[in-house]
Design an enzyme around this catalytic site. Structure first.
Site, PDB file in Angstrom:
ATOM      1  N   TYR A 132       0.823  -1.212   0.000  1.00  0.00           N
ATOM      2  CA  TYR A 132       0.000   0.000   0.000  1.00  0.00           C
ATOM      3  C   TYR A 132       0.855   1.260   0.000  1.00  0.00           C
ATOM      4  O   TYR A 132       0.358   2.345   0.283  1.00  0.00           O
ATOM      5  CB  TYR A 132      -0.951  -0.005   1.211  1.00  0.00           C
ATOM      6  CG  TYR A 132      -2.079  -0.991   1.057  1.00  0.00           C
ATOM      7  CD1 TYR A 132      -1.823  -2.356   0.982  1.00  0.00           C
ATOM      8  CD2 TYR A 132      -3.405  -0.576   0.966  1.00  0.00           C
ATOM      9  CE1 TYR A 132      -2.838  -3.272   0.833  1.00  0.00           C
ATOM     10  CE2 TYR A 132      -4.436  -1.492   0.814  1.00  0.00           C
ATOM     11  CZ  TYR A 132      -4.143  -2.833   0.748  1.00  0.00           C
ATOM     12  OH  TYR A 132      -5.161  -3.744   0.596  1.00  0.00           O
ATOM     13  N   LYS A 178       4.896 -14.544   4.090  1.00  0.00           N
ATOM     14  CA  LYS A 178       5.170 -15.488   3.000  1.00  0.00           C
ATOM     15  C   LYS A 178       6.685 -15.529   2.813  1.00  0.00           C
ATOM     16  O   LYS A 178       7.222 -15.295   1.719  1.00  0.00           O
ATOM     17  CB  LYS A 178       4.427 -15.020   1.725  1.00  0.00           C
ATOM     18  CG  LYS A 178       4.421 -16.018   0.595  1.00  0.00           C
ATOM     19  CD  LYS A 178       3.623 -17.276   0.874  1.00  0.00           C
ATOM     20  CE  LYS A 178       3.728 -18.253  -0.277  1.00  0.00           C
ATOM     21  NZ  LYS A 178       3.212 -19.590   0.042  1.00  0.00           N
ATOM     22  N   ASP A 211      -0.910 -18.372   2.982  1.00  0.00           N
ATOM     23  CA  ASP A 211      -1.843 -19.322   2.361  1.00  0.00           C
ATOM     24  C   ASP A 211      -2.388 -20.293   3.412  1.00  0.00           C
ATOM     25  O   ASP A 211      -3.599 -20.556   3.462  1.00  0.00           O
ATOM     26  CB  ASP A 211      -1.184 -20.063   1.175  1.00  0.00           C
ATOM     27  CG  ASP A 211       0.280 -20.424   1.421  1.00  0.00           C
ATOM     28  OD1 ASP A 211       0.835 -19.988   2.443  1.00  0.00           O
ATOM     29  OD2 ASP A 211       0.854 -21.149   0.588  1.00  0.00           O
ATOM     30  N   ASP A 235      -5.289  -6.995   5.173  1.00  0.00           N
ATOM     31  CA  ASP A 235      -6.543  -6.521   4.580  1.00  0.00           C
ATOM     32  C   ASP A 235      -7.403  -7.716   4.163  1.00  0.00           C
ATOM     33  O   ASP A 235      -8.600  -7.785   4.440  1.00  0.00           O
ATOM     34  CB  ASP A 235      -6.217  -5.639   3.364  1.00  0.00           C
ATOM     35  CG  ASP A 235      -7.371  -4.727   2.987  1.00  0.00           C
ATOM     36  OD1 ASP A 235      -8.333  -4.630   3.775  1.00  0.00           O
ATOM     37  OD2 ASP A 235      -7.316  -4.111   1.912  1.00  0.00           O
ATOM     38  N   ASP A 239     -11.019  -9.353   6.098  1.00  0.00           N
ATOM     39  CA  ASP A 239     -12.329  -9.554   5.445  1.00  0.00           C
ATOM     40  C   ASP A 239     -12.774 -11.004   5.637  1.00  0.00           C
ATOM     41  O   ASP A 239     -13.951 -11.277   5.877  1.00  0.00           O
ATOM     42  CB  ASP A 239     -12.259  -9.238   3.945  1.00  0.00           C
ATOM     43  CG  ASP A 239     -12.655  -7.799   3.631  1.00  0.00           C
ATOM     44  OD1 ASP A 239     -12.395  -6.925   4.484  1.00  0.00           O
ATOM     45  OD2 ASP A 239     -13.202  -7.544   2.540  1.00  0.00           O
TER      46      ASP A 239
END
Ligand code: NAD
Length: 351
Positions: A132, A178, A211, A235, A239
């Protein structure tokens, strides 16, 4: 007894923003009366509608107005997607006020469908860098590059925030990355978490790849306490976590820095519902609960929690997403009414 005053900037936003913020202000009006606090609102303009009027979605006068307040309540705002269009207001505010920790709780609520009972977790998302950072280039036609900036300093401070939070809760911290693919950037993030965690021997650490985390969140959501991760992963995970406990209509968010806090629902401006008075105001109401906690008004915050849970439990004044027929304003009014009527039940509030 004189009341404590807090100066709050309020940006109603666009789309469904004004509807959910108006319903929330009714709840805050009620809590001010019963808890003898005063919230002095300063209303500011921001969002999609400002672009035509001011050439920006966050006019300088709004930024100045926010600077004069202790905290900001922000409604959702539409962000245009065309290249070259203004950056999201939320992202800009996070960077101007250095609001480095995005705090997104997900907990099982009464009478709200939850994938499993007893989910009670908080995702802490690094809020100022990662993907971002807004640094994207088209190197040559058809070849784009986005910069995923990860620094040790930003990773350390968000790790410390998450560890402090875990200490106040069940003392479990899951850090998500990751690092097997993004060996440099997520190597820095991982290293920072481990280094800061050395000073928190009571906190149990869990290391998960992004993941695997998306899967484990569905498999064993009740096992998570605090989760810390980089910007984009946070983010997406938040959700997903919101959906585990009833969806975006109930998902609240706080953006915290060392000197300022901005509070907003996780959801966006949901343009297709604009002006229908249909959407759920709980995400915004819950965000103001987080704001009151941030302001040190714990009793007022707790009163909002109790009132909201009562309304959900009764299941009468709830919006369409929770299987009800109530309008946004009706659900807000029902929660405000419970805030008032809970005066008699005040001794039951937690200290
Ligand atoms: P969205 O969150 O606005 O809506 C997605 C869907 O979620 C809606 O269609 C609706 O079905 C449901 N939903 C959202 N809020 C709800 C509520 N309060 N009650 C019940 N159901 C609700 O996501 P989107 O459609 O991807 O984005 C729309 C706009 O919002 C975009 O311009 C996006 O950039 C912006 N956005 C802003 C913010 C912010 O201001 N912080 C956050 C996310 C998205």
């Amino acid at each position: 007894m004189s009341s404590r005053t807090h100066k709050i900037s309020v940006l109603k936003g666009d789309g469904i923003g004004p509807e959910v913020v108006d319903a929330t202000l009714k709840v805050l009006d009620a809590v001010q009366k019963v808890e003898n606090i005063r919230l002095e609102y300063v209303m500011g303009e921001a969002g999609f509608n400002c672009i035509e009027k001011y050439g920006t979605n966050l006019p300088p006068q709004t930024i100045e107005l926010i600077r004069k307040t202790e905290a900001c309540l922000k409604g959702p705002m539409t962000t245009p997607e065309e290249p070259g269009s203004p950056r999201s207001v939320a992202v800009t505010l996070r960077s101007i006020f250095d609001l480095y920790a995005n705090v997104r709780p997900a907990r099982t609520l009464p009478n709200v469908p939850s994938l499993k009972p007893g989910i009670d977790m908080i995702i802490v998302r690094e809020n100022t860098e990662g993907l971002y950072s807004g640094k994207e280039f088209e190197v040559t036609p058809g070849v784009g590059v986005a910069m995923r900036i990860i620094t040790k300093a930003a990773s350390e401070r968000v790790a410390k925030f998450a560890l402090d939070l875990a200490m106040k809760r069940r003392k479990r911290l899951t850090f998500v990355h990751k690092g097997n693919i993004l060996k440099i950037t997520d190597g820095i993030f991982k290293g920072a978490v481990h280094e800061v965690a050395n000073s928190y021997p009571q906190v149990e650490l869990e290391d998960l790849h992004i993941d695997a985390a998306t899967m484990q969140l569905i498999k064993r959501p009740e096992s998570f306490d605090v989760m810390v991760t980089t910007n984009l992963f946070g983010d997406i995970l938040s959700d997903e976590a919101a959906q585990l406990v009833g969806g975006l209509g109930v998902a609240a968010g706080a953006n915290i820095g060392d000197d300022f806090g901005m509070f907003e629902p996780v959801h966006g401006s949901a343009p297709k519902y604009q002006g229908q008075n249909r959407v759920n105001p709980v995400a915004t109401i819950e965000s103001t609960r987080l704001m009151l906690e941030y302001l040190g008004e714990r009793k007022a915050a707790e009163r909002i929690r109790v009132a909201t849970e009562k309304v959900l439990e009764e299941g009468k004044a709830v919006t369409y997403d929770l299987g009800g027929k109530a309008k946004t304003s009706e659900m807000g009014a029902a929660i405000a009414e419970k805030v008032r009527s809970e005066v008699r039940a005040a001794p039951a509030l937690r200290a």
